[in-house]
Write a protein that holds these residues in place. Structure first.
Motif, PDB file in Angstrom:
ATOM      1  N   ARG A   1       7.985  -3.085  -4.446  1.00 56.45           N
ATOM      2  CA  ARG A   1       7.985  -4.534  -4.257  1.00 56.45           C
ATOM      3  C   ARG A   1       7.252  -4.967  -2.986  1.00 56.45           C
ATOM      4  N   PHE A   2       6.913  -4.001  -2.148  1.00 54.17           N
ATOM      5  CA  PHE A   2       6.188  -4.304  -0.924  1.00 54.17           C
ATOM      6  C   PHE A   2       4.943  -3.431  -0.848  1.00 54.17           C
ATOM      7  N   SER A   3       3.876  -3.971  -0.318  1.00 49.29           N
ATOM      8  CA  SER A   3       2.588  -3.285  -0.271  1.00 49.29           C
ATOM      9  C   SER A   3       2.675  -2.006   0.550  1.00 49.29           C
ATOM     10  N   ALA A   4       2.069  -0.948   0.011  1.00 46.07           N
ATOM     11  CA  ALA A   4       1.992   0.312   0.758  1.00 46.07           C
ATOM     12  C   ALA A   4       0.979   0.220   1.892  1.00 46.07           C
ATOM     13  N   VAL A   5       0.145  -0.826   1.896  1.00 45.96           N
ATOM     14  CA  VAL A   5      -0.885  -0.989   2.925  1.00 45.96           C
ATOM     15  C   VAL A   5      -0.336  -1.706   4.152  1.00 45.96           C
ATOM     16  N   ASP A   6       0.301  -2.872   3.932  1.00 47.06           N
ATOM     17  CA  ASP A   6       0.745  -3.666   5.085  1.00 47.06           C
ATOM     18  C   ASP A   6       2.188  -4.128   5.002  1.00 47.06           C
ATOM     19  N   GLY A   7       2.922  -3.701   3.982  1.00 47.44           N
ATOM     20  CA  GLY A   7       4.336  -4.055   3.862  1.00 47.44           C
ATOM     21  C   GLY A   7       4.596  -5.455   3.348  1.00 47.44           C
ATOM     22  N   ALA A   8       3.563  -6.187   2.951  1.00 52.10           N
ATOM     23  CA  ALA A   8       3.727  -7.558   2.470  1.00 52.10           C
ATOM     24  C   ALA A   8       4.351  -7.557   1.067  1.00 52.10           C
TER      25      ALA A   8
ATOM     26  N   LEU B   1       0.227  -7.224  -7.082  1.00 51.71           N
ATOM     27  CA  LEU B   1      -0.821  -7.854  -6.296  1.00 51.71           C
ATOM     28  C   LEU B   1      -0.244  -8.435  -5.008  1.00 51.71           C
ATOM     29  N   ASN B   2      -0.973  -8.213  -3.923  1.00 53.83           N
ATOM     30  CA  ASN B   2      -0.668  -8.881  -2.665  1.00 53.83           C
ATOM     31  C   ASN B   2      -1.325 -10.255  -2.731  1.00 53.83           C
ATOM     32  N   PRO B   3      -0.557 -11.345  -2.824  1.00 52.85           N
ATOM     33  CA  PRO B   3      -1.151 -12.681  -3.009  1.00 52.85           C
ATOM     34  C   PRO B   3      -2.018 -13.134  -1.839  1.00 52.85           C
ATOM     35  N   VAL B   4      -1.799 -12.564  -0.662  1.00 48.76           N
ATOM     36  CA  VAL B   4      -2.546 -12.982   0.522  1.00 48.76           C
ATOM     37  C   VAL B   4      -3.883 -12.261   0.621  1.00 48.76           C
ATOM     38  N   THR B   5      -3.851 -10.935   0.512  1.00 53.95           N
ATOM     39  CA  THR B   5      -5.070 -10.143   0.703  1.00 53.95           C
ATOM     40  C   THR B   5      -5.802  -9.858  -0.598  1.00 53.95           C
TER      41      THR B   5
END
Length: 309
Positions: free
Chosen positions: A133-140, A152-156
């Protein structure tokens, strides 16, 4: 005799439905079929309802006009009906039919191909969503897209896909009439199976076979041959099956602490153990050897080796 093949396609590898992967990117078309779709409910323990050997599929009426955000699209079954899966409490059949509550490990032997595909895919996808549920890249925070087949990360805009952990599983034999079976520390007494382990970064399947068998039981193997593969969504593995030859004069050594017992068994001993069923049904028997359940590729590999003359 060093060569043999699987007699059957492992149950969880069979094509039981149309995956309709094109509808994951044409989500409007996927949602258009929602009102008439079938819904597979998988509870928090990975259990489903089984009626007469088929997984129970419900309707969408009480779930709204569109799929819930965390629903996953599994494809289409006979007649073109769409199928989605959700993580939710199980519901008894509307018609009062007698249903069993079972998980994939216990129900696999009674599943038809369609049910096996649907439950296997739903289990793998829902398990992934539970832990992604959270991005492995930035935790978003991320959100599911493409019918639940990515997040999908809605921001990046960074997209992540379901993780699969490849693992090898290997039948080690002497090129003749004997096979190595081993028991893990946590397994019941008399319960034996094949040797298996996860593939490490930068490692081929064949290299992994060699390393894992040396680590687990201390044997050097040769003539590694591919047999087949099977998804194993517990929680997200892909089992890749092999067989290999080892010298039975080599001593066993249990180097990584996972295996506590291993032995060479004859083909007749394996056949006798297969005849009494898997380890769950044969636990009360006097058999000195209990073997894996029928849903696993391990069972299919063992049976395929045992039937050779």
């Amino acid at each position: 005799m060093t060569e043999f093949q699987l007699r059957n396609i492992p149950l969880l590898s069979r094509v039981g439905a149309d995956r309709s992967d094109h509808l994951r990117t044409d989500i409007d078309a996927a949602i258009a079929g929602w009102s008439q779709a079938a819904v597979l409910r998988v509870d928090h323990r990975g259990q489903v309802l089984i009626v007469d050997g088929h997984v129970l599929l419900g309707g969408t009426a009480e779930l709204g006009d569109t799929p819930p955000e965390d629903a996953v699209f599994l494809g289409r079954i006979e007649g073109g009906r769409h199928v989605w899966a959700i993580r939710a409490p199980l519901q008894a059949p509307d018609d009062g039919a007698e249903a069993q509550v079972l998980d994939l490990r216990r129900a696999g032997v009674v599943f038809d191909d369609v049910s096996a595909y649907l439950v296997s895919s739903a289990t793998a996808l829902l398990n992934w969503h539970d832990s992604a549920r959270f991005s492995a890249v930035d935790g978003a925070p991320t959100k599911p897209v493409k019918g639940g087949w990515s997040r999908l990360n809605p921001v990046t805009g960074h997209e992540e896909f379901p993780r699969i952990d490849p693992a090898v599983i290997c039948l080690v034999h002497d090129g003749g009439d004997r096979v190595v079976l081993a028991r893990q520390r946590t397994w019941p007494e008399r319960m034996f199976s094949l040797l298996a382990g996860f593939v490490e970064a930068g490692e081929s399947f064949e290299t992994c076979v060699t390393r894992e068998i040396a680590e687990e039981v201390g044997l050097a193997v040769r003539d590694i041959r591919y047999l087949g593969s099977q998804p194993w969504p517990f929680p997200r593995s892909l089992m890749v099956g092999f067989h290999a030859v080892a010298d039975p004069d080599q001593p066993f050594s249990f180097n990584d602490g996972e295996i506590v017992e291993a032995a060479w068994f004859t083909r007749d001993e394996v056949r006798a153990a297969l005849a009494v069923g898997d380890w769950t049904s044969a636990a009360a028997s006097a058999s000195k050897l209990l073997l894996p359940g029928s849903i696993s590729i391990a069972r299919e590999i063992i049976e395929s080796w045992a039937e050779r003359d």
